[in-house]
Design a protein around this motif. Sequence first.
Motif, PDB file in Angstrom:
ATOM      1  N   MET A   1      45.439  15.239  98.559  1.00 40.96           N
ATOM      2  CA  MET A   1      46.087  16.393  99.168  1.00 40.96           C
ATOM      3  C   MET A   1      47.596  16.196  99.254  1.00 40.96           C
ATOM      4  O   MET A   1      48.374  17.131  99.049  1.00 40.96           O
ATOM      5  CB  MET A   1      45.500  16.656 100.557  1.00 40.96           C
ATOM      6  CG  MET A   1      45.773  18.075 101.069  1.00 40.96           C
ATOM      7  SD  MET A   1      45.134  18.396 102.746  1.00 40.96           S
ATOM      8  CE  MET A   1      43.397  18.027 102.519  1.00 40.96           C
ATOM      9  N   LEU A   2      48.044  14.960  99.535  1.00 37.10           N
ATOM     10  CA  LEU A   2      49.482  14.685  99.572  1.00 37.10           C
ATOM     11  C   LEU A   2      50.091  14.878  98.191  1.00 37.10           C
ATOM     12  O   LEU A   2      51.199  15.422  98.060  1.00 37.10           O
ATOM     13  CB  LEU A   2      49.728  13.272 100.080  1.00 37.10           C
ATOM     14  CG  LEU A   2      51.198  12.828 100.173  1.00 37.10           C
ATOM     15  CD1 LEU A   2      52.020  13.786 101.028  1.00 37.10           C
ATOM     16  CD2 LEU A   2      51.301  11.406 100.719  1.00 37.10           C
ATOM     17  N   ALA A   3      49.389  14.453  97.145  1.00 36.56           N
ATOM     18  CA  ALA A   3      49.878  14.671  95.784  1.00 36.56           C
ATOM     19  C   ALA A   3      50.033  16.161  95.502  1.00 36.56           C
ATOM     20  O   ALA A   3      51.032  16.600  94.912  1.00 36.56           O
ATOM     21  CB  ALA A   3      48.919  14.040  94.775  1.00 36.56           C
ATOM     22  N   ASP A   4      49.056  16.966  95.947  1.00 33.46           N
ATOM     23  CA  ASP A   4      49.149  18.412  95.750  1.00 33.46           C
ATOM     24  C   ASP A   4      50.341  18.996  96.507  1.00 33.46           C
ATOM     25  O   ASP A   4      51.045  19.874  96.005  1.00 33.46           O
ATOM     26  CB  ASP A   4      47.861  19.091  96.231  1.00 33.46           C
ATOM     27  CG  ASP A   4      46.664  18.771  95.347  1.00 33.46           C
ATOM     28  OD1 ASP A   4      46.863  18.222  94.245  1.00 33.46           O
ATOM     29  OD2 ASP A   4      45.527  19.072  95.774  1.00 33.46           O
TER      30      ASP A   4
ATOM     31  N   LYS B   1      48.299  20.521  88.901  1.00 29.16           N
ATOM     32  CA  LYS B   1      47.748  21.777  89.404  1.00 29.16           C
ATOM     33  C   LYS B   1      48.677  22.925  89.014  1.00 29.16           C
ATOM     34  O   LYS B   1      49.835  22.729  88.638  1.00 29.16           O
ATOM     35  CB  LYS B   1      47.599  21.715  90.923  1.00 29.16           C
ATOM     36  CG  LYS B   1      46.769  20.537  91.436  1.00 29.16           C
ATOM     37  CD  LYS B   1      45.310  20.700  91.072  1.00 29.16           C
ATOM     38  CE  LYS B   1      44.459  19.527  91.572  1.00 29.16           C
ATOM     39  NZ  LYS B   1      44.406  19.422  93.029  1.00 29.16           N
ATOM     40  N   SER B   2      48.169  24.134  89.115  1.00 28.96           N
ATOM     41  CA  SER B   2      49.016  25.298  88.893  1.00 28.96           C
ATOM     42  C   SER B   2      49.812  25.589  90.155  1.00 28.96           C
ATOM     43  O   SER B   2      49.593  24.978  91.199  1.00 28.96           O
ATOM     44  CB  SER B   2      48.147  26.502  88.523  1.00 28.96           C
ATOM     45  OG  SER B   2      47.232  26.779  89.573  1.00 28.96           O
TER      46      SER B   2
ATOM     47  N   ARG C   1      48.075   9.919  92.543  1.00 32.74           N
ATOM     48  CA  ARG C   1      46.860  10.229  91.789  1.00 32.74           C
ATOM     49  C   ARG C   1      46.407   9.073  90.907  1.00 32.74           C
ATOM     50  O   ARG C   1      45.212   8.812  90.771  1.00 32.74           O
ATOM     51  CB  ARG C   1      47.100  11.475  90.920  1.00 32.74           C
ATOM     52  CG  ARG C   1      47.180  12.758  91.713  1.00 32.74           C
ATOM     53  CD  ARG C   1      47.685  13.913  90.867  1.00 32.74           C
ATOM     54  NE  ARG C   1      47.687  15.175  91.618  1.00 32.74           N
ATOM     55  CZ  ARG C   1      48.407  16.237  91.287  1.00 32.74           C
ATOM     56  NH1 ARG C   1      49.209  16.187  90.216  1.00 32.74           N
ATOM     57  NH2 ARG C   1      48.349  17.329  92.014  1.00 32.74           N
ATOM     58  N   GLU C   2      47.361   8.384  90.302  1.00 32.56           N
ATOM     59  CA  GLU C   2      47.015   7.356  89.334  1.00 32.56           C
ATOM     60  C   GLU C   2      47.212   5.944  89.851  1.00 32.56           C
ATOM     61  O   GLU C   2      46.717   4.983  89.246  1.00 32.56           O
ATOM     62  CB  GLU C   2      47.875   7.532  88.070  1.00 32.56           C
ATOM     63  CG  GLU C   2      47.758   8.907  87.432  1.00 32.56           C
ATOM     64  CD  GLU C   2      48.705   9.068  86.258  1.00 32.56           C
ATOM     65  OE1 GLU C   2      49.086   8.050  85.647  1.00 32.56           O
ATOM     66  OE2 GLU C   2      49.088  10.218  85.968  1.00 32.56           O
ATOM     67  N   GLY C   3      47.946   5.806  90.974  1.00 33.59           N
ATOM     68  CA  GLY C   3      48.326   4.484  91.437  1.00 33.59           C
ATOM     69  C   GLY C   3      49.566   4.033  90.696  1.00 33.59           C
ATOM     70  O   GLY C   3      49.729   4.306  89.502  1.00 33.59           O
ATOM     71  N   TYR C   4      50.456   3.343  91.401  1.00 26.89           N
ATOM     72  CA  TYR C   4      51.674   2.861  90.742  1.00 26.89           C
ATOM     73  C   TYR C   4      51.334   1.726  89.797  1.00 26.89           C
ATOM     74  O   TYR C   4      50.663   0.759  90.169  1.00 26.89           O
ATOM     75  CB  TYR C   4      52.700   2.391  91.781  1.00 26.89           C
ATOM     76  CG  TYR C   4      53.870   1.668  91.148  1.00 26.89           C
ATOM     77  CD1 TYR C   4      54.644   2.284  90.174  1.00 26.89           C
ATOM     78  CD2 TYR C   4      54.176   0.356  91.500  1.00 26.89           C
ATOM     79  CE1 TYR C   4      55.702   1.631  89.576  1.00 26.89           C
ATOM     80  CE2 TYR C   4      55.240  -0.306  90.910  1.00 26.89           C
ATOM     81  CZ  TYR C   4      55.996   0.338  89.950  1.00 26.89           C
ATOM     82  OH  TYR C   4      57.043  -0.316  89.348  1.00 26.89           O
TER      83      TYR C   4
ATOM     84  N   ALA D   1      56.095  11.045  92.740  1.00 26.54           N
ATOM     85  CA  ALA D   1      55.266  10.609  93.860  1.00 26.54           C
ATOM     86  C   ALA D   1      53.841  11.142  93.709  1.00 26.54           C
ATOM     87  O   ALA D   1      52.863  10.418  93.977  1.00 26.54           O
ATOM     88  CB  ALA D   1      55.872  11.074  95.178  1.00 26.54           C
ATOM     89  N   ALA D   2      53.707  12.386  93.273  1.00 27.20           N
ATOM     90  CA  ALA D   2      52.371  12.951  93.064  1.00 27.20           C
ATOM     91  C   ALA D   2      51.609  12.157  92.009  1.00 27.20           C
ATOM     92  O   ALA D   2      50.410  11.864  92.169  1.00 27.20           O
ATOM     93  CB  ALA D   2      52.491  14.419  92.651  1.00 27.20           C
TER      94      ALA D   2
END
Length: 651
Positions: A491-494, A28-29, A520-523, A515-516
């Motif tokens: 939202m946590l990733a953001d 995100k920006s 978003r992608e899964g570990y 962590a973000a």
Amino acid sequence: MRLHALSAGLLVSLAAAPAQANPAPQPKSASPATAARQAEVAGALPAEDGRDADFAARGFIATRTDPLIVNAKGRQVWRSDAYAFVEGAAPATVNPSLWREMTHLKRSGLFKVADDVWQVRGFDVSNMTVVKGATGWIVIDPLTTRETAAAAMELVNAQLGQRPVSAVIYSHSHADHFGGVRGVIDEADAAARKVPILAPARFLEESASENIMAGAAMGRRANYQFGAGLFPGPTGQMGSGIGMGVAAGEITLIAPTDTIANTGETRTIDGVPLEFQIVSGSEAPSELNVYIAPAKAFLSAEMSTCSLHNILTPRGAKVRDTHAWAGYLDEALRLYGQRSDVVLSSHCWPRFGQAEVAGMLASQRDNYRYLHDQTVRLMNRGETMVEIAEDLKQPASLAAQWYNHGYYGTYSHNSKAVYQFYLGWYDANPANLNPWPPAERARKSVAAMGGAKKVLTLAKQAMGAGDYRWSSDLLSQAVFADPANLAARAMLADSFEQQGYQAESGIWRNQFLSAARDLREGYKAGATNTQSADLIAAVPTQLLLDSVATRFDPARFGGRKLAINLVMPERKETAGVELTGTTMIARMEPASNAGVTITAPRRLLLALLFLKLPLEQLEMGGLKIEGDRAAAQAWLDALDPLTAGFNIAEP
């Protein structure tokens, strides 16, 4: 760098991240709150006086025409122009202070530091220092990997004239300061020419052993600290705060032939008189600094750099002694401050002029001493580590010097480390003595707050207000309570991403952005980190077997008792392993009542115990078993495999 006695398994490649099978979610920006925060930071930064720009560029000679460094198979291990995008004003997605730091750290090439002293910078996270001796090059800290060190040495010889390496000095027991040694010198040639290889006392033990026990956990956490898989860019990786990324490639080691045990010891190496300061227990458990007398140059390896360092690395290590660290800086000021025209380090850029040398050593001494003393003062008033981290602020007089800023370590993290050094993790509040583990606590907390929907509503309000610390606290509870809650994950990733954008510390940024990405992608567990053959060879067998014992599950062995002898003929070693029913105890002497004897070269035993290769396969390679084979197999089956990683931002 802490990269603390970084073993090969902890050094992560930022140069060659795996390609994604599917397009990854785009960053995100910067939010309006982050943009406002960056403007606030920019307005509070010290006035720009041009000293760092001058010092970082001074003495530049040349760099490689090809920025790409590859290994023998043609795979990229380093790209020296990876941060070429760092130009002009800082974007809103990067803390302006960190952006400024990278404008200097991104410089790559050969630099003259003093008469007959040069550095290669920007070929790795660390620097290689080269001193001209009577017959050849004295190399101090040959980078992390064979490939980058070889490229650095090639540049030195091309620009300064071809000469052999006449000595190697390892400043300390972290792999980014010795791992490239086979790229600058061949062991057989070194032995034939009797090339001295110097290191501080206990270097070999510390370089090989510090991360053996906790290597798996440290390796996974190091991925976050150094941003493994994050690509350099305005919304991505922005170095490590004291250098660029960490080079990929082969980590090597040649054992020292001489060690320095005491401050004030001297050696004349290839005609150059050198004086040493022992600073073990500061940034590394085995560390020295070098005073190059003819050049009036003081190499403060990693005791003083362009940033506040880590007292406790986020990847994990033993806590460092901040009081001793400040003491070493004071000692260096007294011993070398008045007779040095330049101070250089194994990260960052030098500082020139006797006043600069003394000023930096004194200011960084005060920075560490203030951090230590004020943490202890608040601790003794009853404040917890979290409260101290919130209350303790760097004095303006110290913050006025850019090199005291937290590009690597931070006041927040370091004050907690000082507290831990003296009192440990427990804050004496019984509410924190035996809390529920994270996932169960999260489920109870989310229920108490009125359910996941209510938590997301509260978090969204916090996000809108720019309170990302609170939003990530709320959202982390929601994710740990239910990892499948996609709205909470997104939202946590953001929230993490915006905190990463705001961080002045390069490695704080890496942790938030890593962590973000995972949310978003899964570990995605990668291949198990490979260990350097040289480092493994240097680890005493006792330590390796003690490490194996930490992977033994007695329940899977059925609580039985057994004695096993491990015979390594080529090393003239026999280890006796006793399985007591609850533990595995290894001793470097034969067990008198062994029910099993396994005889093999140590490399095969390591393959058996660490790689868990099948017995049958290793027997074909020469391993022999005598006695109760089924019991031996049961023991091997009771050893946990080496982990390929684990979740961090979710259960």
